[in-house]
Scaffold this active site. Structure first.
Site, PDB file in Angstrom:
ATOM      1  N   ASP A  26      75.089  41.709 113.783  1.00  6.81           N
ATOM      2  CA  ASP A  26      74.002  42.177 114.017  1.00  6.81           C
ATOM      3  C   ASP A  26      73.376  41.143 112.256  1.00  6.81           C
ATOM      4  OD1 ASP A  26      70.935  42.047 113.711  1.00  6.81           O
ATOM      5  OD2 ASP A  26      71.050  44.219 113.988  1.00  6.81           O
ATOM      6  N   PRO A  28      72.815  37.749 109.401  1.00  6.28           N
ATOM      7  CA  PRO A  28      73.109  36.436 108.833  1.00  6.28           C
ATOM      8  C   PRO A  28      74.936  37.078 108.439  1.00  6.28           C
ATOM      9  CG  PRO A  28      71.327  36.784 108.535  1.00  6.28           C
ATOM     10  CD  PRO A  28      70.938  37.289 108.791  1.00  6.28           C
ATOM     11  N   GLY A  45      65.222  44.283 110.322  1.00 10.58           N
ATOM     12  CA  GLY A  45      66.546  44.246 109.893  1.00 10.58           C
ATOM     13  C   GLY A  45      67.711  44.438 110.277  1.00 10.58           C
ATOM     14  N   GLU A  46      68.715  43.819 109.624  1.00 12.65           N
ATOM     15  CA  GLU A  46      69.832  44.011 110.146  1.00 12.65           C
ATOM     16  C   GLU A  46      70.689  45.512 110.122  1.00 12.65           C
ATOM     17  OE1 GLU A  46      73.232  41.630 108.090  1.00 12.65           O
ATOM     18  OE2 GLU A  46      71.320  40.330 107.068  1.00 12.65           O
ATOM     19  N   GLY A  47      70.868  45.256 111.691  1.00 15.53           N
ATOM     20  CA  GLY A  47      71.476  46.730 111.845  1.00 15.53           C
ATOM     21  C   GLY A  47      71.078  47.580 112.646  1.00 15.53           C
TER      22      GLY A  47
END
Length: 652
Positions: free
Chosen positions: A506, A508, A559-561
């Site tokens: 999830d 970059p 947000g990532e995750g």
């Protein structure tokens, strides 16, 4: 090192007891270690003392940084107060610090106040800290006033520091004895927090990876600790065995005396090449009223291949790894100072979008502080030694998860400059142009900051120009451009591959790690699943290169995750449905037995085809010779009306 509820440790011991070596063993695999030396140089004529100091320096790895506090005893408290969460401080030792404190050059001084200031700084320190100190309370009372002043001051310092530390260990003849046990998970977690802190299990590959310290077992030789895990225990899935039986260690990996060697061309396991297609073919036989699962049949195929069965189960135990580490320089242009640290602290406390989504999914959450990265346009983001440590650290995180029965890892990151670092990695590995893979910079008020975006593009451009003659090997790319979060994420992917644990990517950082991992172990990408590209250009490009087709197109930006956790319930539902549905009755499946007052099935019955009866016997009880029936009408190959016998079966 905060596993089992502790973050600061005091290591006591007598002369030549092995206390320094024991303290150094606690931080062997820590990504960032700052060695704080407190002992004065001493008399230049004292060669024995100079030899002792030289032996201490020789044991320190080249990746450690050293800081001296011999000029001012109050400087130690300042060092603790300014330490960053991703750092590990090793203070050796308090005896030298007290010697400087009592030096006439620093008198008059309030020793009690200085010691209290040190203890307060230790309680408030955000970094992981290990302090070494001589234990003088068991010796005879010195016969000189200066000796008595030293033992009194050191005894007071040891008591104050021990009270401020989470754990205290006494090393006697090289054997550690834990004097102050850590808090148990039940007592360590606040009562108002829904999550509880659980211990982390040791992880090994072929029995030779470094062991994780377990404070309950004083006989073990401790190593660096892994971060806390916020655990939400979901109810067990029906007919599903606990744990992760398909995540057992697989094969021997290259080892040296210092542990696992991560090198290019490693042979790691591949998913089952037969189970995936069999699972997808099986979907066409299920009793569903419509055309099926559409593009989500790829989830079933992926889960089947990674679990090694045509009937995969929904992932029961899921762990989210949130990598927190900032990048200095222009790559972090437009980022609010301290915002990433706030997000990480929020997740640790069980608050915020990521923690709430993890709780709803019954997933455990582990916030991992990674090495801070230097400005890539000016210098390497990490040293090669730091890259090695970060790779092993990420591998151990995956090992720990596999040993805890985790069946799916979700990889996310929060940190200033992560998108620019990922763009630089993509430019170095896939030949991408930085402006095409750098997403727009959105301020905290929702506005587009084009000036910050241009600064990021310039930083990536300058970093690529600086490294234009550098090697494009995996570790060199991580050192020059990737930084701490990408390096640790790469280690996680490799460790998860070795233990057959799938990873849901999830953002970059995860896809950049996937690009780098190709040169270390090409099998890693086959254990990765991408739920949604999130509209990010870097993720789109890397997914195309890695052959990862996003399952969804929701364009989430939580947000990532967090984006992956939104999609996780859907993926679980697909797997649960594919495992539970029976085969369609027309293909030999049977309906489930009705329960209660359910109406009887109204499915039409299909008559069996009739064949010529050849069971009759003649008058003497013998079977007659078989005679081919002669149906009326033309046959399929006839050209006339009735000039040849015809077959009674339909042409075709």
């Amino acid at each position: 090192m905060s596993v089992q509820g502790w973050n600061t440790v005091l290591v006591l011991g007598g002369i030549r007891s092995g206390k320094s070596e024991f303290a150094e063993s606690l931080v062997t695999d820590a990504p960032v270690v700052r060695y704080v030396a407190t002992a004065p140089e001493g008399d230049p004529e004292d060669t024995e003392w100079a030899t002792r100091l030289a032996a201490h320096r020789a044991r320190r790895p080249g990746s450690w940084t050293t800081e001296e506090t011999t000029e001012d005893p109050r400087r130690l408290a300042d060092v603790l107060a300014s330490a960053e969460p991703n750092e590990t401080l090793l203070v050796d030792d308090l005896g030298g610090w007290v010697t400087v404190l009592l030096d006439p050059d620093h008198q008059p001084a309030d020793d009690v106040a200085t010691i209290a200031e040190l203890a307060d700084a230790l309680r408030d320190c955000r970094a992981r800290v290990i302090l070494v100190s001589p234990e003088v309370g068991l010796s005879l009372v010195p016969t000189t006033p200066l000796g008595r002043a030293f033992t009194d001051a050191l005894g007071a310092a040891n008591r104050a520091v021990a009270d401020a530390c989470d754990a205290v260990v006494l090393v006697v003849a090289g054997q550690p004895v834990w004097l102050k046990p850590v808090a148990t998970p039940e007592t360590a977690a606040p009562a108002t927090t829904a999550a509880t802190v659980s211990g982390s299990a040791a992880a090994t590959v072929s029995g030779s990876a470094p062991a994780v310290v377990t404070l309950a077992d004083a006989d073990d030789i401790p190593e660096v600790q892994l971060p806390d895990v916020l655990t939400h225990t979901p109810p067990p899935a029906p007919d599903q065995q606990p744990g992760n039986p398909w995540a057992a260690p697989t094969m021997a990996l290259p080892m040296v005396a210092t542990g696992l060697v991560i090198q290019p061309g490693m042979e790691l396991p591949m998913p089952d090449e037969y189970a995936g297609p069999q699972a997808v073919d099986r979907l066409a036989t299920l009793d569903v009223p419509g055309a099926g699962l559409g593009v989500l049949d790829r989830v079933v195929g992926f889960a089947a291949a990674t679990q090694g069965t045509p009937t995969p189960q929904a992932w029961g135990s899921v762990r989210v790894l949130l990598l927190h580490g900032d990048h200095a320089g222009g790559g972090s242009a437009g980022a609010v100072a301290g915002e990433s640290a706030r997000r990480a602290a929020q997740a640790r406390a069980g608050r915020g979008a990521l923690a709430r989504l993890a709780a709803e999914n019954g997933a455990s959450l582990q916030v991992v502080d990674v090495p801070a990265s230097a400005a890539m346009e000016d210098e390497p983001a990490l040293t090669l030694d730091q890259v090695e440590s970060a790779l092993r650290y990420g591998w151990r995180l995956a090992e720990q998860a596999a040993d805890a029965g985790v069946q799916l890892l979700v990889l996310g990151a929060c940190g200033a400059g992560t998108e620019a670092a990922a763009a630089a990695v993509l430019a170095a590995t896939a030949g991408a142009e930085p402006p095409t893979v750098l997403g727009r910079v959105i301020t905290d008020t929702g506005e587009i900051d084009d000036a910050a975006w241009m600064v990021r593009c310039a930083a990536v451009r300058d970093a690529l120009h600086r490294t234009r003659r550098s090697s494009r090997g995996a570790k060199e790319i991580l050192a020059e451009l990737g930084g701490g979060d990408v390096a640790v994420a790469t280690g996680v992917l490799l460790g998860a591959t070795a233990r057959r644990v799938p990873v849901l990517l999830d953002g970059p950082v995860g896809v950049a790690a996937g690009m780098v991992s190709r040169d270390l172990a090409g099998q890693a990408r086959h254990w990765c699943l991408l739920a949604d590209h999130g509209g990010h250009p870097a993720v789109r490009l890397a997914a195309d290169v890695l052959g990862l087709t996003p399952l969804l197109d929701l364009r989430l930006d939580l947000g990532e995750g967090a984006n992956a956790l939104v999609a996780l319930p859907l993926l679980r539902s697909v797997l649960a449905l594919s495992a539970a549905l029976p085969v369609h009755p027309s293909l030999g499946g049977g309906d489930e037995a009705p329960t209660g007052d359910e109406p009887a099935s109204t499915e039409p019955s299909y008559p069996e085809p009739s064949y010529p009866d050849t069971s009759d016997t003649g008058p003497d009880g013998t079977e007659p010779d078989f005679a081919e029936p002669e149906p009326a009408g033309p046959g399929p190959a006839s050209t006339g009306a009735d000039d040849q016998p015809a077959s009674g079966w339909r042409a075709g």
